[in-house]
Design an enzyme around this catalytic site. Structure first.
Site, PDB file in Angstrom:
ATOM      1  CD  GLU A 171      42.099  49.744  68.071  1.00 24.35           C
ATOM      2  OE1 GLU A 171      41.963  50.597  66.910  1.00 24.35           O
ATOM      3  OE2 GLU A 171      43.855  49.343  68.474  1.00 24.35           O
ATOM      4  CD  GLU A 225      45.826  46.118  67.829  1.00 26.37           C
ATOM      5  OE1 GLU A 225      45.027  45.686  67.757  1.00 26.37           O
ATOM      6  OE2 GLU A 225      46.639  46.873  67.271  1.00 26.37           O
TER       7      GLU A 225
END
Length: 798
Positions: free
Chosen positions: A414, A490
């Site tokens: 991220e 994720e």
């Protein structure tokens, strides 16, 4: 002598583990690098060590006014508990003295650190030998020029800045420190690379590249199977540059997989003439991995989906100090759930975790960074990226690439660099470093800005596009990315508190309650995340989705979303298991789908609801069976069948209209022919009466490091577990063990883990008993006011 458990590999090299007799003190001591510095009043500790885990919890430690961009926030608000509310910020020193074997003069001496949190400055005999930046990196220095005969003084300064992490990073020398003594003619540190480029039923080709220094050397490499039988051997004198390149044959190879984690060993001996100069032993597995468009991932020719979890590096009440027994327990629990893969989020895994993954059979996604050049937190890795990123990746890959468990690398998670052209270039640069160091495995990035990476080309250049959440964008990502498959790098981030149930039972995002707990009906998630069933649909229906890594396998310290603005709340709610390693209900939801060898039949909630008589109290059953009948006190509540009406109906059996009455809940499961094949009962418990103890292992190794995890619960007079008990308990350990810590899995508890008392949470807690270095019997006694004591006999064995 400042070291323990020294391991000698032949006479050609020795490895000294510097584990005991460290002197430690928090604070900045300008003179502490000097040999004659007086540290006699400092604390004596053993490494691995985490100095912050001993607390106390304090909301002022990590109070921040910030908007968490990853969570879609635009306005800054006060956050607490984000890094665990433990006192990890500041400077500390470690000092030790070690003496090398007599024949060390003229040898090559390597000082190896497996993890130092953080920004270590290393001094030997008063002189600086080097420094590193990233607290998660493994690194080493050649300290031959600094070594003296007799005693050598090692001093390490560590500094943790505030606003440097998004979770509890820990503090200290939290992984092993060792000294490697070898000849000048020797195999380089992490200088061997084992691959298996050809595999058939009859034969496997094992390629071994070995970097070494020295003139006129020859290398003899021998492969042994797990039982120690010699399989083949190869002698080489020709070096290409400084690298030997050997090919050895293994007949009828036993392949490594999660189901059959077969391992081999390569022993390489470096000679000059007839004199053995160096010897190393490398464990490896024979296995083939492939990632193919529209087919997905295959292991040894068999399509395999990742049934994975993400794990942060802390071990709950032990903090980040690495401990093999704690890791083995975690992985045993995951194995029973049917999990086959682990992602080290968002940093380098420990060597111990990878060794266990090889042995126990877990595929591994080894991750490197949570930040690149653009910051998420003020003092994050972006400060070091330009200078260190390549060095950190090189060390990660060279140190761990011989582990068959690793099937994929990740260069980031991220990262804000997902926007803009610079980020695309960075992604390519990092991926190429991984490819250079290891051409055999692909690289991914956990992407949350999927639209941006579709447009910029960032997602297209990755070997594996990893999506963090964003279930609504899977189809678009598959269509627009060229790879032909997508990984759930994720997933879920469902929140729940073990044994806590809230009414009415509804699916909600960012739901908060006055007690700062989340409901264990497993229907609550965060604004950006989702419940498990939504991922199951994608995994089951889309062959091009190659698996998922659920956030998270176990709760971790810090990031108490959705309560990061509420105090006290100092650890996560995301775990499938709680911080003590006790399974939440969600564990059985994953197990019912992932564990295909054994059956699962689990009822929730508990059945102690005094004051809710006659009120609607839904009953869920998590099971691998497709239908079941529910009975309350012998009366049928009807048969429920899994169906495709909603993702929940597809994976759970739910009786939404049950009215609570104390007594017996029974579920009878049917096979696909409608035959009753398994049943389970649950009873309303009376008043807490007796303490019950259950150890994960009754015999532990007398090495001063091994741990037995004892689950403590309270039962009524009929032996029925009391699911709502919150009694304060006291622990006493005698004999050949010591009390190490306790944990109850309550994210709002401010009780210290190392104190010998703790409250039960939802009727349970876990006590950790550590061995001493002498063999013998260990006794644990647990007491609580008005309760019959619990006693347990354990043993420490040599």
């Amino acid at each position: 002598m400042g070291f323990s458990s020294g391991e000698i590999q032949a006479q050609s090299r020795s490895i000294v583990n510097i584990g005991s007799n460290w002197k430690f003190q928090k604070g900045d001591f300008e003179e502490a690098f000097k040999v004659n510095f007086n540290d006699s009043k400092w604390e004596t500790v053993t490494v691995p060590h985490d100095w912050a885990i001993y607390g106390p919890f304090d909301k002022n430690v990590d109070i921040q006014k910030v908007a968490i961009v990853q969570n879609g926030e635009n306005v800054a608000t006060e956050k607490t508990g984000r890094t665990g509310a433990l006192p990890h910020i500041g400077t500390a020193w470690y000092r030790n003295t070690f003496t090398l074997p007599k024949d060390s003069k003229g040898k090559k001496i390597i000082l190896l650190f497996e993890g130092a949190m953080s920004e270590p400055q290393v001094y030997l005999n008063g002189k600086k030998v080097g420094e590193w930046a990233y607290g998660y990196s493994y690194f080493y220095f050649n300290v031959s020029q600094f070594i003296e005969e007799g005693a050598n003084t090692l001093s390490v300064k560590l500094t943790n800045k505030e606003f440097a992490s998004r979770w509890y990073p820990g503090a200290g020398l939290y992984r092993k420190v060792s000294v490697i003594i070898k000849n000048s003619e020797s195999i380089d540190q992490w200088g061997q690379f084992v691959t298996t480029p050809f595999i058939s039923e009859d034969v496997a080709k094992v390629n071994i590249k070995t970097k070494a220094s020295g003139e006129n050397t020859r290398l003899v490499t021998t492969i042994f199977d797990a039982e120690g039988h010699k399989l083949s051997s190869e002698e080489s004198t020709l070096q290409f540059g400084k690298e030997f390149d050997q090919n050895l044959k293994v007949e009828n190879p036993k392949l490594w997989s999660p189901e059959t984690p077969h391992l081999y060993k390569a022993v390489s001996q470096l000679y000059v003439g007839k004199e053995l100069k160096d010897e190393i032993s490398t464990r490896f597995g024979i296995r083939e991995i492939k990632y193919e468009a529209n087919k997905g991932f295959s292991l040894n020719g068999k399509i395999t989906k990742f049934k994975g979890v993400c794990l942060h590096h802390d071990l709950g009440p032990l903090g980040v100090a690495v401990n093999k027994a704690a890791l083995r327990r975690q992985m045993t629990i995951l194995k029973d759930m049917g999990c086959n893969a682990i992602r080290s989020s968002h940093n380098m895994p420990s060597f111990e975790q990878l060794e266990l993954a090889d042995e126990m059979g877990f595929m591994f996604l080894a991750e490197s960074f949570d930040e690149w050049a653009k910051p998420k937190v003020e003092n994050g890795y972006h400060r070091f990226f330009e200078e260190y990123a390549e060095k950190d990746i090189v060390n990660l890959v060279q140190a761990t690439r011989n582990h068959p468990s690793i099937v994929m690398w990740s260069s980031g998670n991220e990262v804000p660099d997902q926007w803009g052209e610079e980020g695309v270039k960075r992604a390519k640069w990092l991926q190429e470093i991984f490819h250079r160091e290891d051409p055999t495995r692909p690289v991914t990035v956990g992407m949350d800005q999927v639209k941006a990476t579709i447009e910029s080309g960032f997602g297209a250049l990755l070997d594996i596009p990893g999506l963090n959440y964003r279930v609504h964008l899977y189809d678009e990502a598959y269509k627009k990315f060229p790879q032909g498959f997508v990984l759930g790098s994720e997933t879920a981030s469902t929140v729940s508190s073990r044994g806590i149930y809230k009414f009415p039972v509804v699916q909600e995002k960012m739901k908060q309650y006055p007690d700062f707990q989340s409901s264990s009906y497993d229907l609550e998630a965060c604004s950006w995340s989702n419940v498990p069933d939504e991922d199951f649909v994608l995994q089951d229906d889309k062959p091009w989705v190659i698996g998922e890594f659920v956030w998270t396998g176990f709760d971790y310290l810090g990031e108490p979303t959705p309560y990061d603005e509420s105090w006290p709340s100092r650890s996560s709610y995301f775990g499938i298991n709680d911080l003590a390693g006790l399974p939440k209900d969600r564990y059985y939801l994953y197990r019912s789908r992932w564990n295909t060898k054994e059956t699962t039949l689990h009822i929730l909630p508990h059945w102690n609801w005094e004051g809710r008589e006659g009120q609607t109290t839904p009953v869920f059953v998590y099971t691998n069976y497709n239908s079941a009948e529910l009975f309350i006190n012998g009366k049928s509540m009807g048969v429920q069948k899994k169906n495709n009406n909603t993702p929940q109906n597809r994976y759970r059996l739910m009786w939404m209209d049950v009215k609570y009455e104390p007594g017996t809940v029974k579920v009878v499961a049917f096979d696909d022919n409608g035959k009753a094949v398994e049943e389970k009962e649950m009873h309303t418990a009376g008043k807490p009466y007796q303490i019950v103890l259950d150890a994960d292992r009754k015999t532990i190794a007398a090495n001063g490091e091994d741990i037995s995890f004892v689950t403590v619960s309270v039962v009524d007079q009929n032996g029925i577990v009391c699911p709502t008990a919150t009694n304060q308990l006291k622990f006493k350990v005698t004999g050949a063990g010591t009390y190490r810590a306790a944990c109850n899995g309550d994210a709002t508890s401010l009780e210290m883990f190392h104190k010998d008392t703790m409250k039960l949470f939802s009727g349970k807690l876990v006590v950790l008993i550590k061995s001493k270095t002498t063999a013998g019997d260990i006794q644990l006694e647990v007491n609580g006011a008005g309760l019959k004591s619990g006693k347990l006999a354990l043993a420490a064995a040599k």
